[in-house]
Design a protein around this motif. Structure first.
Motif, PDB file in Angstrom:
ATOM      1  N   ALA B 141      26.048   9.176 -12.037  1.00  0.00           N
ATOM      2  CA  ALA B 141      27.491   9.772 -12.358  1.00  0.00           C
ATOM      3  C   ALA B 141      27.991   9.871 -13.642  1.00  0.00           C
ATOM      4  O   ALA B 141      27.756   8.987 -14.586  1.00  0.00           O
ATOM      5  N   LEU B 144      30.715   6.990 -15.223  1.00  0.00           N
ATOM      6  CA  LEU B 144      30.046   5.973 -15.414  1.00  0.00           C
ATOM      7  C   LEU B 144      30.480   5.240 -16.700  1.00  0.00           C
ATOM      8  O   LEU B 144      30.151   5.830 -17.809  1.00  0.00           O
ATOM      9  N   ILE B 149      27.870  -0.742 -16.817  1.00  0.00           N
ATOM     10  CA  ILE B 149      26.554  -0.517 -16.108  1.00  0.00           C
ATOM     11  C   ILE B 149      25.515  -1.593 -16.701  1.00  0.00           C
ATOM     12  O   ILE B 149      24.994  -2.262 -15.972  1.00  0.00           O
ATOM     13  N   GLY B 179      19.273  -3.297  -4.270  1.00  0.00           N
ATOM     14  CA  GLY B 179      20.899  -2.739  -4.166  1.00  0.00           C
ATOM     15  C   GLY B 179      21.375  -2.307  -5.133  1.00  0.00           C
ATOM     16  O   GLY B 179      22.108  -1.181  -5.255  1.00  0.00           O
ATOM     17  N   VAL B 180      20.970  -2.989  -6.652  1.00  0.00           N
ATOM     18  CA  VAL B 180      21.773  -2.318  -7.642  1.00  0.00           C
ATOM     19  C   VAL B 180      21.309  -0.887  -8.020  1.00  0.00           C
ATOM     20  O   VAL B 180      21.825   0.203  -8.422  1.00  0.00           O
ATOM     21  N   SER B 182      19.890   1.264  -5.789  1.00  0.00           N
ATOM     22  CA  SER B 182      20.394   2.000  -4.757  1.00  0.00           C
ATOM     23  C   SER B 182      21.813   2.547  -4.938  1.00  0.00           C
ATOM     24  O   SER B 182      22.193   3.967  -4.842  1.00  0.00           O
ATOM     25  N   LEU B 183      22.684   1.735  -5.489  1.00  0.00           N
ATOM     26  CA  LEU B 183      23.985   2.037  -5.976  1.00  0.00           C
ATOM     27  C   LEU B 183      23.964   3.037  -7.226  1.00  0.00           C
ATOM     28  O   LEU B 183      24.643   4.181  -7.376  1.00  0.00           O
ATOM     29  N   LEU B 184      23.291   2.775  -8.185  1.00  0.00           N
ATOM     30  CA  LEU B 184      22.911   3.677  -9.086  1.00  0.00           C
ATOM     31  C   LEU B 184      22.584   5.034  -8.722  1.00  0.00           C
ATOM     32  O   LEU B 184      23.148   5.933  -9.268  1.00  0.00           O
ATOM     33  N   ALA B 186      22.883   6.372  -5.552  1.00  0.00           N
ATOM     34  CA  ALA B 186      23.888   6.954  -5.013  1.00  0.00           C
ATOM     35  C   ALA B 186      25.094   7.662  -5.864  1.00  0.00           C
ATOM     36  O   ALA B 186      25.810   8.619  -5.407  1.00  0.00           O
ATOM     37  N   SER B 187      25.186   7.045  -6.985  1.00  0.00           N
ATOM     38  CA  SER B 187      26.386   7.352  -7.755  1.00  0.00           C
ATOM     39  C   SER B 187      26.111   8.992  -8.152  1.00  0.00           C
ATOM     40  O   SER B 187      27.220   9.668  -8.635  1.00  0.00           O
ATOM     41  N   ARG B 189      25.106  11.570  -6.588  1.00  0.00           N
ATOM     42  CA  ARG B 189      25.128  12.331  -5.484  1.00  0.00           C
ATOM     43  C   ARG B 189      26.268  13.627  -5.888  1.00  0.00           C
ATOM     44  O   ARG B 189      27.286  13.123  -6.312  1.00  0.00           O
TER      45      ARG B 189
END
Lengths: 190, 190
Positions: B141, B144, B149, B179-180, B182-184, B186-187, B189
């Motif tokens: 994204a 950010l 980050i 987890g981190v 997958s968040l990165l 997903a950001s 999208r």
């Protein structure tokens, strides 16, 4: 007097474990910190491991209560998670429980490790459940693995303390927390 | 023989600091681990703080070189970050540099703290630059904060070690990292 001496011993040991770790917590330092005599110490506790366990259990209980209270408030999942992350902390002092993971003597002993393990389990379960509620409510992306994100957030807190101590400044902790919150929020974008 | 004894002293102290911390690293333990005589130790080093600094500097150099190498590979920003996070690690042993943040004697001494602070600065700068490249390439994204980050990812690594040690299992570290990532991802999208 006896319950008071016992309590002072536990509190003194708790502070020393937090500040100096297990190896750095000598019986002499415990007596000096607690203002209690040697006879009293061995009246109440079999020795340093016994007293350390009682001190750890107190730190673990206090932290578990803080966790349960922080997640029991009303609000969205994001608000509860950011509330927990943003709660008042003495960042440079670090976590009274997490600090013990750096202690080889505590990690090598199943009984001494248990309060640390259990506290992280309580945090994990509160985070996981709250993240699942946020996913269900459309606050976060619905393909997130709630166990993974719970571990990520717990790691950000513990690792944030390490970064802050290395810099002797709170800023890296605050940045790490803001970063994971911004990623969580960004995950929900349509 | 002299350079060899010096080297063995540094390596022995480095391992002891990693495993036992500063308070748990006695001169006797250093001599025993290094297989070097007391005279040799005081020939090469003024004392424990001097030797600890040399050991820390070696750990810091090794880690900084690993960081630079890991981020110098070809690939997308996401590939380089996940490559660094997924590189071979002895998770339960933890980080030879990060572990020192739990050491009150090292954190309280500006000279002894410097190698730890500098290593985290090198990691931060490599992460920050790579994240900025990922943002520019549309991988992440574009709103950010790259410093935030970078701190989040560095905290996930250090905190992941703490969670893994508490559980005496690698799984919490791996979950935190996945987890981190997958968040990165997903950001970005649309």
């Amino acid at each position: 007097m006896k319950p008071d001496a016992r309590d002072r011993l536990i509190e003194g040991t708790r502070e020393l474990l937090w500040e100096r770790g297990y190896v750095g917590t000598s019986p002499t330092a415990i007596l000096s910190r607690s203002g209690v005599g040697q006879g009293s110490m061995y009246h109440h506790f079999a020795g340093k491991p016994d007293l350390a366990l009682a001190a750890e259990q107190r730190s673990a209980e206090l932290m578990q209560q803080q966790i349960v209270d922080a997640f029991a408030v009303k609000g969205t999942a994001f608000e509860r998670i950011s509330g927990y992350l943003g709660r008042e902390r003495d960042v440079l002092r670090g976590c009274s429980v997490g600090r013990l993971t750096a202690d080889p003597d505590i990690m090598a002993d199943e009984k001494l490790r248990a309060p640390v393990r259990e506290t992280f389990e309580v945090l994990h379960e509160n985070l996981r459940r709250t993240i699942a509620e946020g996913v269900a409510a459309g606050e976060f992306a619905d393909d997130l693995d709630t166990d993974e994100i719970a571990s990520t957030i717990a790691a950000v807190i513990q690792g944030g303390y390490a970064l802050a101590r290395a810099a002797q400044a709170v800023a890296p902790f605050d940045r790490a927390v803001r970063g994971v919150l911004s990623l969580l929020r960004a995950s929900a974008r349509p």
